[in-house]
Design a protein around this motif. Structure first.
Motif, PDB file in Angstrom:
ATOM      1  N   ASP A 151       6.747 -11.148  -3.472  1.00 34.24           N
ATOM      2  CA  ASP A 151       6.845 -10.013  -4.320  1.00 34.24           C
ATOM      3  C   ASP A 151       5.789  -9.078  -3.717  1.00 34.24           C
ATOM      4  OD1 ASP A 151       5.602  -8.257  -6.545  1.00 34.24           O
ATOM      5  OD2 ASP A 151       7.072  -8.989  -7.611  1.00 34.24           O
ATOM      6  N   ALA A 152       4.554  -9.550  -3.261  1.00 40.22           N
ATOM      7  CA  ALA A 152       3.651  -8.611  -2.628  1.00 40.22           C
ATOM      8  C   ALA A 152       4.146  -7.847  -1.412  1.00 40.22           C
ATOM      9  CB  ALA A 152       2.320  -9.373  -2.574  1.00 40.22           C
ATOM     10  N   PHE A 153       4.613  -8.784  -0.695  1.00 45.62           N
ATOM     11  CA  PHE A 153       5.259  -8.143   0.579  1.00 45.62           C
ATOM     12  C   PHE A 153       6.335  -7.152   0.427  1.00 45.62           C
ATOM     13  CE2 PHE A 153       7.630  -8.796   4.597  1.00 45.62           C
ATOM     14  CZ  PHE A 153       6.904  -8.244   5.259  1.00 45.62           C
ATOM     15  N   GLY A 154       7.046  -7.382  -0.647  1.00 46.96           N
ATOM     16  CA  GLY A 154       8.116  -6.390  -0.950  1.00 46.96           C
ATOM     17  C   GLY A 154       7.628  -4.936  -1.232  1.00 46.96           C
ATOM     18  N   ARG A 155       6.116  -4.913  -1.654  1.00 45.09           N
ATOM     19  CA  ARG A 155       5.856  -3.536  -2.192  1.00 45.09           C
ATOM     20  C   ARG A 155       5.336  -2.745  -1.212  1.00 45.09           C
ATOM     21  NH1 ARG A 155       2.248  -5.337  -7.575  1.00 45.09           N
ATOM     22  NH2 ARG A 155       3.836  -6.949  -8.201  1.00 45.09           N
ATOM     23  N   GLU A 156       4.948  -1.432  -1.220  1.00 47.12           N
ATOM     24  CA  GLU A 156       4.529  -0.622  -0.260  1.00 47.12           C
ATOM     25  C   GLU A 156       3.154  -0.955   0.351  1.00 47.12           C
ATOM     26  OE1 GLU A 156       6.168   2.272   0.850  1.00 47.12           O
ATOM     27  OE2 GLU A 156       7.735   1.704  -0.651  1.00 47.12           O
TER      28      GLU A 156
ATOM     29  N   LYS B  14      -0.272  -5.853   3.283  1.00 42.50           N
ATOM     30  CA  LYS B  14       0.670  -5.962   3.982  1.00 42.50           C
ATOM     31  C   LYS B  14       0.639  -5.248   5.360  1.00 42.50           C
ATOM     32  CE  LYS B  14       5.661  -4.626   3.766  1.00 42.50           C
ATOM     33  NZ  LYS B  14       6.719  -3.843   3.003  1.00 42.50           N
ATOM     34  N   LYS B  15       1.021  -5.723   6.550  1.00 43.73           N
ATOM     35  CA  LYS B  15       0.757  -4.986   7.763  1.00 43.73           C
ATOM     36  C   LYS B  15       1.430  -3.770   7.756  1.00 43.73           C
ATOM     37  CE  LYS B  15      -0.121  -7.385  11.094  1.00 43.73           C
ATOM     38  NZ  LYS B  15      -1.406  -7.617  11.706  1.00 43.73           N
ATOM     39  N   GLY B  16       0.748  -2.856   8.380  1.00 45.77           N
ATOM     40  CA  GLY B  16       1.085  -1.374   8.313  1.00 45.77           C
ATOM     41  C   GLY B  16       0.286  -0.833   7.288  1.00 45.77           C
ATOM     42  N   THR B  17      -0.598  -1.086   6.485  1.00 44.69           N
ATOM     43  CA  THR B  17      -1.467  -0.357   5.549  1.00 44.69           C
ATOM     44  C   THR B  17      -2.504   0.188   6.394  1.00 44.69           C
ATOM     45  OG1 THR B  17      -1.285  -2.032   4.070  1.00 44.69           O
ATOM     46  CG2 THR B  17      -3.134  -0.815   3.668  1.00 44.69           C
TER      47      THR B  17
END
Length: 351
Positions: free
Chosen positions: A100-105, A282-285
């Motif tokens: 769920d967390a990984f599916g967020r922005e 998440k990677k990319g933050t």
């Protein structure tokens, strides 16, 4: 050398040693649920680019689990200029919440609290997950590491480590409860049983988190239960019935100095199996957002209030000298993953 780093550095050495060693069911008791009463920690909102909205902390286990209680205590001592929200999203041995967390922005408004099972073991066991360890930007550890111990039901009449060893070597079948089928408690127990040649004697029973497991243990549903050593100490010192038969590590627990470690029985390679709790995004933050979150969380970790909470609740206290950088933390988790890979292979769970 720094206290926490000494313990984890030992894990690196033992990981290398373990890699040279030849490798030799009941459904979950709870379903995936999100907490209906999330905790909101309020703070006055200030005008800024980041943060300017509520920051959610995702706990992939039910309320009352160690990840949950420590994160709530941490946030009570954190100074964010916006509200912070704790979301308990449990199920799937912790993977439901992390997915769920990984599916967020990747915008810094979702912080996942990572632990061994859903972060390291489950991606090895389940190739359908949407994330791997490398998909997270680890910010920092939020507590000191813990060890796994085996609690004994009163029905077995086991009072000490000698009794525990004698029972396990007797060939009698038994049941073991775990908070998840991929957490470090399960990995430690499975590795120990495998090396002792008794994996065919154990029936595993999985529960949704430590509180549910503890209630099952007290009710006598299971013969043994894997606990974090700090939680077992908390239960024991609060007057509840807990008998620890063995520490599933190469070293004894600071909380149970009279209880033998499995390494003293000749069981090898458990030293690197240490439980961790880490904050990640998440990677990319954006890098500046990661830096901001890391600074705020680390500041909360070393507050007098949080350190007192950790001490009072049997979580090892982290000082400023104990804190890892994100890069150091990720390097350690990669090493721990290799330990888990070896242990899970030895337990017959990986090809």
């Amino acid at each position: 050398m720094k206290k926490a780093k000494k313990v984890l550095a030992m894990a690196l050495v033992l990981t290398m040693t373990l890699s040279l060693v030849a490798c030799g069911s009941n459904p979950a008791a709870s379903t995936s649920v999100a907490s209906s009463d999330p905790a909101v920690f309020s703070a006055p909102v200030e005008e800024s680019t980041y943060p300017n909205d509520t920051i959610s902390f995702i706990i992939p286990y039910a309320a009352g689990d160690g990840l949950d209680t420590s994160t709530r205590a941490l946030l009570e001592n954190a100074e964010f200029p916006v509200n912070t929200l704790v979301e308990n999203i449990s199920g799937g041995s912790g993977t439901i919440g992390l997915q769920d967390a990984f599916g967020r922005e990747a915008d810094g408004y979702t912080v996942a609290i990572l632990s061994n099972g859903p972060t390291i073991a489950q991606p090895l066991l389940n190739d359908t997950l949407t994330y791997t360890l490398e998909d997270w930007e680890v910010l920092t550890f939020t507590t000191a590491p813990v060890l796994a111990v085996l609690g004994c039901s009163a029905s077995k009449g086991i009072e000490n480590s000698d009794d525990m060893k004698a029972f396990l070597e007797s060939g009698e079948p038994f049941t073991v409860g775990v908070p998840s089928m991929s957490g470090f408690g399960y990995v430690a127990a499975a590795s120990m049983f495998n090396q002792m040649g008794i994996m065919d004697k154990v029936t595993w029973v999985s529960y949704d988190g430590a509180p549910a497991l503890y209630q099952a243990y007290l009710s006598g549903e299971i013969d043994f239960a894997t606990f974090d050593d700090n939680f077992a100490a908390q239960y024991a010192n609060s007057g509840n019935s807990v008998t620890v038969g063995v520490v599933m590590n190469d070293i004894r627990s600071q909380y149970f100095p009279d209880v033998a470690a499995a390494g003293e029985w000749g069981v090898e390679g458990l030293g690197a199996n240490i439980g961790f709790k880490a904050a990640a995004v998440k990677k990319g933050t954006p890098a500046d957002v990661c830096e901001y979150l890391t600074k705020k969380i680390n500041a909360a970790v070393v507050t007098e209030g949080y350190q007192k909470w950790c001490e009072d609740n049997y979580f090892g206290v982290l000082t400023e000298e104990d804190i890892y950088t994100g890069e150091e933390a990720m390097e350690m988790l990669i090493q721990l993953r290799e330990t888990n890979r070896t242990v899970l292979t030895a337990a017959g769970l990986l090809g």
